[in-house]
Design an enzyme around this catalytic site. Structure first.
Site, PDB file in Angstrom:
ATOM      1  N   ARG A  53     -10.251   0.229  14.361  1.00  0.00           N
ATOM      2  CA  ARG A  53     -10.112   0.720  13.360  1.00  0.00           C
ATOM      3  C   ARG A  53     -11.396  -0.262  12.374  1.00  0.00           C
ATOM      4  O   ARG A  53     -12.472  -0.473  13.071  1.00  0.00           O
ATOM      5  CB  ARG A  53      -8.748   0.775  12.641  1.00  0.00           C
ATOM      6  CG  ARG A  53      -8.433   1.595  11.322  1.00  0.00           C
ATOM      7  CD  ARG A  53      -7.066   1.752  10.986  1.00  0.00           C
ATOM      8  NE  ARG A  53      -6.655   0.746  10.192  1.00  0.00           N
ATOM      9  CZ  ARG A  53      -5.241   0.621   9.781  1.00  0.00           C
ATOM     10  NH1 ARG A  53      -4.677   1.634   9.832  1.00  0.00           N
ATOM     11  NH2 ARG A  53      -5.075  -0.616   9.065  1.00  0.00           N
ATOM     12  N   MET A  88      10.757  26.105   0.787  1.00  0.00           N
ATOM     13  CA  MET A  88      10.240  25.404  -0.144  1.00  0.00           C
ATOM     14  C   MET A  88      11.031  24.215  -0.767  1.00  0.00           C
ATOM     15  O   MET A  88      10.823  23.077  -0.886  1.00  0.00           O
ATOM     16  CB  MET A  88       9.213  26.235  -0.895  1.00  0.00           C
ATOM     17  CG  MET A  88       8.173  25.272  -1.360  1.00  0.00           C
ATOM     18  SD  MET A  88       7.045  26.720  -2.452  1.00  0.00           S
ATOM     19  CE  MET A  88       6.208  27.205  -0.989  1.00  0.00           C
ATOM     20  N   LYS A  97       0.693  -1.280   0.087  1.00  0.00           N
ATOM     21  CA  LYS A  97       0.016   0.110  -0.067  1.00  0.00           C
ATOM     22  C   LYS A  97       0.752   1.151  -0.171  1.00  0.00           C
ATOM     23  O   LYS A  97       2.099   1.243   0.070  1.00  0.00           O
ATOM     24  CB  LYS A  97      -0.840   0.104   0.963  1.00  0.00           C
ATOM     25  CG  LYS A  97      -0.064   0.261   2.346  1.00  0.00           C
ATOM     26  CD  LYS A  97      -0.964   0.066   3.779  1.00  0.00           C
ATOM     27  CE  LYS A  97      -0.188   0.271   5.071  1.00  0.00           C
ATOM     28  NZ  LYS A  97      -0.783  -0.082   6.264  1.00  0.00           N
ATOM     29  N   TYR A 152      15.035  32.135   6.456  1.00  0.00           N
ATOM     30  CA  TYR A 152      13.764  33.029   6.862  1.00  0.00           C
ATOM     31  C   TYR A 152      13.804  32.743   8.531  1.00  0.00           C
ATOM     32  O   TYR A 152      14.211  31.957   8.965  1.00  0.00           O
ATOM     33  CB  TYR A 152      12.722  32.013   6.527  1.00  0.00           C
ATOM     34  CG  TYR A 152      12.263  32.319   4.839  1.00  0.00           C
ATOM     35  CD1 TYR A 152      12.025  33.387   4.206  1.00  0.00           C
ATOM     36  CD2 TYR A 152      12.483  30.970   4.286  1.00  0.00           C
ATOM     37  CE1 TYR A 152      12.023  33.375   2.956  1.00  0.00           C
ATOM     38  CE2 TYR A 152      11.977  31.058   3.029  1.00  0.00           C
ATOM     39  CZ  TYR A 152      11.877  32.297   2.287  1.00  0.00           C
ATOM     40  OH  TYR A 152      11.384  32.357   0.861  1.00  0.00           O
TER      41      TYR A 152
HETATM   42  C1  LIG Z   1       0.068  -0.992   6.771  1.00  0.00           C
HETATM   43  C2  LIG Z   1      -0.645  -2.691   7.179  1.00  0.00           C
HETATM   44  C3  LIG Z   1       0.377  -3.766   7.629  1.00  0.00           C
HETATM   45  C4  LIG Z   1       1.622  -3.558   7.469  1.00  0.00           C
HETATM   46  O1  LIG Z   1       2.109  -2.983   8.718  1.00  0.00           O
HETATM   47  P1  LIG Z   1       3.880  -2.959   9.001  1.00  0.00           P
HETATM   48  O2  LIG Z   1       3.841  -2.391  10.385  1.00  0.00           O
HETATM   49  O3  LIG Z   1       4.341  -1.951   8.004  1.00  0.00           O
HETATM   50  O4  LIG Z   1       4.292  -4.348   8.918  1.00  0.00           O
HETATM   51  C5  LIG Z   1      -0.311  -4.851   7.642  1.00  0.00           C
HETATM   52  N1  LIG Z   1      -1.786  -4.922   7.800  1.00  0.00           N
HETATM   53  C6  LIG Z   1      -2.567  -4.015   7.618  1.00  0.00           C
HETATM   54  C7  LIG Z   1      -3.881  -3.978   7.719  1.00  0.00           C
HETATM   55  C8  LIG Z   1      -2.080  -2.690   7.336  1.00  0.00           C
HETATM   56  O5  LIG Z   1      -2.622  -1.493   7.130  1.00  0.00           O
END
Ligand SMILES: *Cc1c(COP(=O)(O)O)cnc(C)c1O
Length: 384
Positions: free
Chosen positions: A136, A313, A38, A265
């Site tokens: 979650r 920036m 992801k 700055y």
């Molecule tokens: C991001 C995620 C992981 C991986 O977690 P890490 O701490 O990067 O190993 C596993 N399961 C879900 C549902 C996630 O959102």
């Protein structure tokens, strides 16, 4: 050809393959490894990273959203793709078309998924998410069997797997064992009514490394695949990871300034001695956040040098008074290894007040990526 840019992120595909193989060896051959890709593979590039993991043996991939899953399929990736944040109703047809495994965490898109499956005369195996303490996504354990039964009773759908997620596996405090116990109880209860629910996965990198009894049938590492331990308490010296990402720029200008000279700055840095400054063409627009002001260091000519004054920036300044011979055009390592010095994402995260995950996502998403270490294209030749 791409227009040359001053800043670039290096991604070592061989390191990604190494990390996957190291984790696979750690969990053993009875446990499958879902490569979590992801967030553009934590900034490393969704398609190249997934292909590197596939080359190292990955057969299951985890993405957050449908768009990422479709991108992977269109790039030719095989294997199972689990869409961790589920499929919205409007994307149900694509779940079937691209043969994806959506996570289900409630009744929301079941009707649409069912219609898409029935229309295509196919079945969709979904992964049912249980919330055992993360707060979650997912149904609470008490609702899990009813939800599993509802899925089983929906035409075209079946439960292929169960998953959950740990909130504290990377911390010293407890909770993880109890949460796993709650998950295992649900798994056993669901097994009776969903005979094809053969997959169970809950372990993120921290749990993979620290809680070996939570590996179930599959683990879901992310950060460790990219070369980092999730936290200090997760360090396992017997599993060595190689950071895959570096961040590079070059010196734009070098100048001598007198003592008492204000830099950038707000003059948040004032020289205490006659100084030599190097101006770098990197700033918060490139993910080199303003919170690094007067905290970060870089590596130039094999030596560490402090970032001084407010980060702009598209620019920042480095005090190179103690580094001999710095000239415009010199390579600068913002993250990575050079001349025996190393600055990694954990150190930068400490300066920024965040975690390595965010540093990798930031740098990777804001800069051009340059890949090295591609696997030998010879069919059947293994890299490791
Ligand atoms: C991001 C995620 C992981 C991986 O977690 P890490 O701490 O990067 O190993 C596993 N399961 C879900 C549902 C996630 O959102």
């Amino acid at each position: 050809m791409a227009t040359p840019s001053y800043n670039w992120v290096s991604v070592d595909l061989a390191a990604l393959r190494h990390n996957f193989s190291a984790l696979k060896a750690w969990v053993g051959h009875t446990v499958q490894v879902m490569a979590v890709v992801k967030a553009d593979a934590y900034g490393h590039g969704l398609v190249p990273a997934a292909q590197a993991f596939a080359a190292a043996g990955a057969e299951t991939f985890g993405v957050a959203e449908m768009e990422e899953a479709v991108t992977l399929r269109e790039a030719g990736l095989g294997g199972e793709i689990v869409v961790l944040f589920g499929a919205p109703s409007m994307a149900a047809a694509e779940v079937v078309r691209y043969n994806l495994s959506p996570v289900v965490f409630g009744p929301e898109s079941l009707t649409a998924l069912s219609q898409a499956a029935v229309a295509a005369q196919q079945e969709i195996g979904v992964h049912l998410k249980i919330d055992v303490g993360m707060g979650r996504l997912g149904v609470l354990p008490a609702e899990a069997t009813a939800m599993a039964a509802a899925i089983q009773a929906t035409p075209g759908l079946y439960v292929a797997g169960l998953l959950s997620h740990f909130p504290q596996a990377d911390l010293a405090q407890g909770g993880t064992e109890e949460q796993y116990h709650a998950f295992a109880k649900v798994r056993d209860a669901v097994a009776a009514l969903a005979p094809r629910a053969s997959l169970a996965h809950i372990a993120n990198s921290a749990a993979v490394l620290r809680f070996l009894n939570t590996h179930a049938t599959m683990v879901r590492p992310g950060i460790s695949l990219y070369g980092y331990y999730p936290s200090a308490v997760s360090i396992r010296p017997e599993v060595t990871f190689k950071p895959a990402m570096g961040f590079h720029t070059q010196v734009l200008q070098v100048k001598e300034v007198p003592v008492g000279y204000g830099v950038s700055y707000g003059h948040r840095f004032v020289t205490q001695r006659p100084s030599r400054l190097a101006v770098l063409p990197v700033g918060y627009d490139d993910g080199y956040l303003r919170s690094l002001t007067n905290r970060a260091q870089v590596i130039v000519r094999g030596q560490r040098a402090p970032v001084v004054g407010t980060i702009c920036m598209n620019a920042c300044m480095v005090d190179v008074t103690d580094v001999a011979g710095v000239t415009p055009g010199d390579a600068v390592v913002l993250m990575g290894e050079s001349g025996g010095e190393t600055i990694d994402a954990d150190e930068i995260a400490g300066w920024m007040g965040t975690i390595s995950y965010e540093v990798l996502c930031l740098f990777g998403s804001r800069n051009r990526r340059v890949y090295s270490g591609a696997a030998d294209a010879t069919p059947g030749k293994s890299d490791c």
